[in-house]
Every structure is written in C-alpha cells, then in structure tokens.
Design a protein around this motif. Structure first.
Motif, PDB file in Angstrom:
ATOM      1  N   ILE A  62      27.591  21.525  96.795  1.00  0.00           N
ATOM      2  CA  ILE A  62      27.307  21.762  95.382  1.00  0.00           C
ATOM      3  C   ILE A  62      25.924  22.393  95.219  1.00  0.00           C
ATOM      4  CG2 ILE A  62      26.910  20.625  93.156  1.00  0.00           C
ATOM      5  CD1 ILE A  62      28.994  18.527  94.068  1.00  0.00           C
ATOM      6  N   VAL A  63      25.837  23.346  94.288  1.00  0.00           N
ATOM      7  CA  VAL A  63      24.565  24.001  93.964  1.00  0.00           C
ATOM      8  C   VAL A  63      24.279  23.787  92.482  1.00  0.00           C
ATOM      9  CG1 VAL A  63      23.332  26.190  93.757  1.00  0.00           C
ATOM     10  CG2 VAL A  63      24.751  25.739  95.773  1.00  0.00           C
ATOM     11  N   MET A  96      29.263  14.494 100.119  1.00  0.00           N
ATOM     12  CA  MET A  96      28.668  15.531  99.284  1.00  0.00           C
ATOM     13  C   MET A  96      27.341  15.994  99.888  1.00  0.00           C
ATOM     14  SD  MET A  96      27.277  15.125  95.335  1.00  0.00           S
ATOM     15  CE  MET A  96      28.832  14.451  94.745  1.00  0.00           C
ATOM     16  N   VAL A  97      27.096  17.298  99.806  1.00  0.00           N
ATOM     17  CA  VAL A  97      25.769  17.854 100.102  1.00  0.00           C
ATOM     18  C   VAL A  97      25.407  18.718  98.905  1.00  0.00           C
ATOM     19  CG1 VAL A  97      24.330  19.177 101.677  1.00  0.00           C
ATOM     20  CG2 VAL A  97      26.290  17.906 102.578  1.00  0.00           C
ATOM     21  N   ILE A  98      24.297  18.386  98.261  1.00  0.00           N
ATOM     22  CA  ILE A  98      23.933  19.063  97.019  1.00  0.00           C
ATOM     23  C   ILE A  98      22.559  19.723  97.154  1.00  0.00           C
ATOM     24  CG2 ILE A  98      23.103  16.847  96.114  1.00  0.00           C
ATOM     25  CD1 ILE A  98      23.724  17.871  93.305  1.00  0.00           C
ATOM     26  N   LEU A  99      22.473  20.961  96.719  1.00  0.00           N
ATOM     27  CA  LEU A  99      21.218  21.704  96.685  1.00  0.00           C
ATOM     28  C   LEU A  99      20.826  21.911  95.230  1.00  0.00           C
ATOM     29  CD1 LEU A  99      18.941  23.618  97.718  1.00  0.00           C
ATOM     30  CD2 LEU A  99      20.665  25.443  97.774  1.00  0.00           C
ATOM     31  N   THR A 100      19.626  21.464  94.881  1.00  0.00           N
ATOM     32  CA  THR A 100      19.124  21.643  93.517  1.00  0.00           C
ATOM     33  C   THR A 100      17.918  22.575  93.543  1.00  0.00           C
ATOM     34  OG1 THR A 100      19.794  19.373  93.017  1.00  0.00           O
ATOM     35  CG2 THR A 100      18.393  20.470  91.422  1.00  0.00           C
ATOM     36  N   ILE A 101      17.942  23.572  92.673  1.00  0.00           N
ATOM     37  CA  ILE A 101      16.845  24.529  92.548  1.00  0.00           C
ATOM     38  C   ILE A 101      16.201  24.354  91.175  1.00  0.00           C
ATOM     39  CG2 ILE A 101      16.176  26.960  92.538  1.00  0.00           C
ATOM     40  CD1 ILE A 101      17.159  26.034  95.241  1.00  0.00           C
TER      41      ILE A 101
END
Length: 264
Positions: A62-63, A96-101
C-alpha cells in the motif's frame, strides 16, 4: 425445459465471466495519493501491480501520500492509517507493507515504511532501511512513480528470502553463483586431468651430487619489527537522504510492526 436449462447455463457463464475478467483490484484500493503526486494512469498501473503482488504473496502493498499528518509524527500517522486499512480490508491474515509519503514543503519531505504480519517478519527494520536506500534517490528527484514501483519490487523480492539473511548479499547474486559453479567445475576437471598423467619419479636427489654439493653460507638477520596502530575513522554520513527515524512499534489497535523512515 430447454429454455430453463439455457437460462441456467447463461447465468453460470455470466457469473464465470465476471469472476475471471473483473480486475482483482476493482473492490480494493491500495494507492491513496492525497498529495497528488501521480496521474490517473500511474495510479491505475500501480493498482494493477499491487493486486498482482497480492495474488502471489497474499500481502497488501500500500502507498499513501499526504500533505497533512494531523499534527502526528509520520510513524503514528502511518500506524493509524494502517489500522483503518486493516479494518477496511478485513483479511484473514494481517499481511501488509505500507509506504507513507509526507510532503509538507519542497524542503520538508519524509518517507516511512511499516510491515505487518508476514511483512513484519520478512520486511524487518533492517530490510526496510535497504528499501529506503533504493527508493530515496527517486523520491528526492520527484520520480514518485518509479519509487513506488521499486518499493513494490523490493518488498516482494524480500518476501522470497528467509528472515535473517541479508537480501543484498553478493552471494545471492545469480550471476555470481553461476560463475562460482563454472570455476569450481573447471578446477575439478583440471585436477582430474592433471592427476591422470601418471606419477613423477624425479626427486630432489636425481640431479644432486652429494660429494660435491654443500651449503656455502647460511645467514639470517632479524633487524626490527614496528607495529603501528591507527584508529578506523567512523562514518556517520548517510548518502541515502536525511537521517533515519522511526523503527517498528505497536499501533493503537495493538498490531505490532517493523518500521523505518527517512527524510529526502
């Protein structure tokens, strides 16, 4: 009777048609671009890739991008978002692997990655730092689409490498392994060919005249031995963006996770 059978067949056909032709990501959203870093086509491509990776690894990649983290740290914001997504997705397994910018300004930008379930085990704190090493250059150059693709790619790659192993080790390189195998094979063949030539009967005494041969002079001199110790310089620089922060933790909902973040 015939029409009844036809109707049933038609219903079954239509059901199978929609089952196998409807995109896997149609009812699941994995790209949340609130900061407007992507265009519609890029979002669609990333959604397809994320759906494909889920079908292969049963893990949601998820991004999330945002300009407002509601006064929280980026780590806490990611934790809260992940709790909401976990409830929304309602998976049997919380993988889940989530990247937050977070983009506050052109001079203040941060990235944070968190892994849950299988993601926590295989994409641990150390591996998250490796992923950041890969994607930070693209993020710093505003190549967000490329960075997100690489985030998917490296996360999925690490899911295929057992925990505790450095996924960037040169010994996992396919070409290196092939080269070593070829070299060992060639060495074994050479030794076998050399050994098959027969045993040599020539010794050190074959050409030695013991009556006339003697040691003329023996001289051994030990002058001096000096040992110099030099302290190894420490390297605190980080070529992959700003200083790291975060690490893993536990969300408000009690879900443990790996984690790591960096400014870029």
């Amino acid at each position: 009777m015939f029409m009844n059978r036809l109707s049933k067949s038609a219903i079954i056909f239509i059901a199978f048609f929609f089952l196998f032709t409807t995109p896997a990501f149609a009812d699941v959203e994995r790209i949340y671009d609130e900061a407007g870093l992507l265009d519609a086509n890029q979002i669609q491509q990333l959604e397809k890739k994320a759906a494909s990776y889920f079908s292969e690894w049963s893990t949601d990649f998820i991004v999330v991008t945002t300009n407002d983290i509601e006064g929280k740290s980026l780590k806490r914001y990611t934790q809260d978002i992940s709790d909401e997504l976990e409830e929304k997705l309602n998976r049997a397994e919380d993988n889940m692997v989530i990247l937050t910018i977070y983009i506050e300004s052109s001079a203040d930008r941060e990235a944070y990655i968190a892994g849950f379930g299988k993601g926590e085990e295989y994409v641990d704190d150390a591996r998250i730092q490796l992923i950041l090493d890969h994607i930070i250059p693209d993020l710093a150059n505003d190549d967000y689409f490329e960075a997100f693709e690489l985030f998917f790619e490296k996360s999925a790659e690490y899911l295929n490498i057992r925990p505790g192993v450095n996924p960037e080790s040169i010994f996992l390189n396919t070409y290196l392994q092939l080269g070593v195998a070829i070299t060992l094979g060639g060495l074994i063949v050479f030794i076998m060919a050399y050994s098959s030539g027969g045993k040599s009967t020539v010794t050190s005494g074959t050409y030695l005249n013991r009556n006339n041969s003697r040691i003329v002079k023996k001289h051994d001199r030990y002058l001096r031995k000096t040992v110099t110790r030099k302290r190894k310089p420490s390297n605190n620089s980080n070529s992959g963006g700003g200083g790291g922060f975060g690490g893993g933790g536990v969300t408000r909902a009690g879900r443990s996770h790996s984690g790591g973040g960096r400014k870029f």
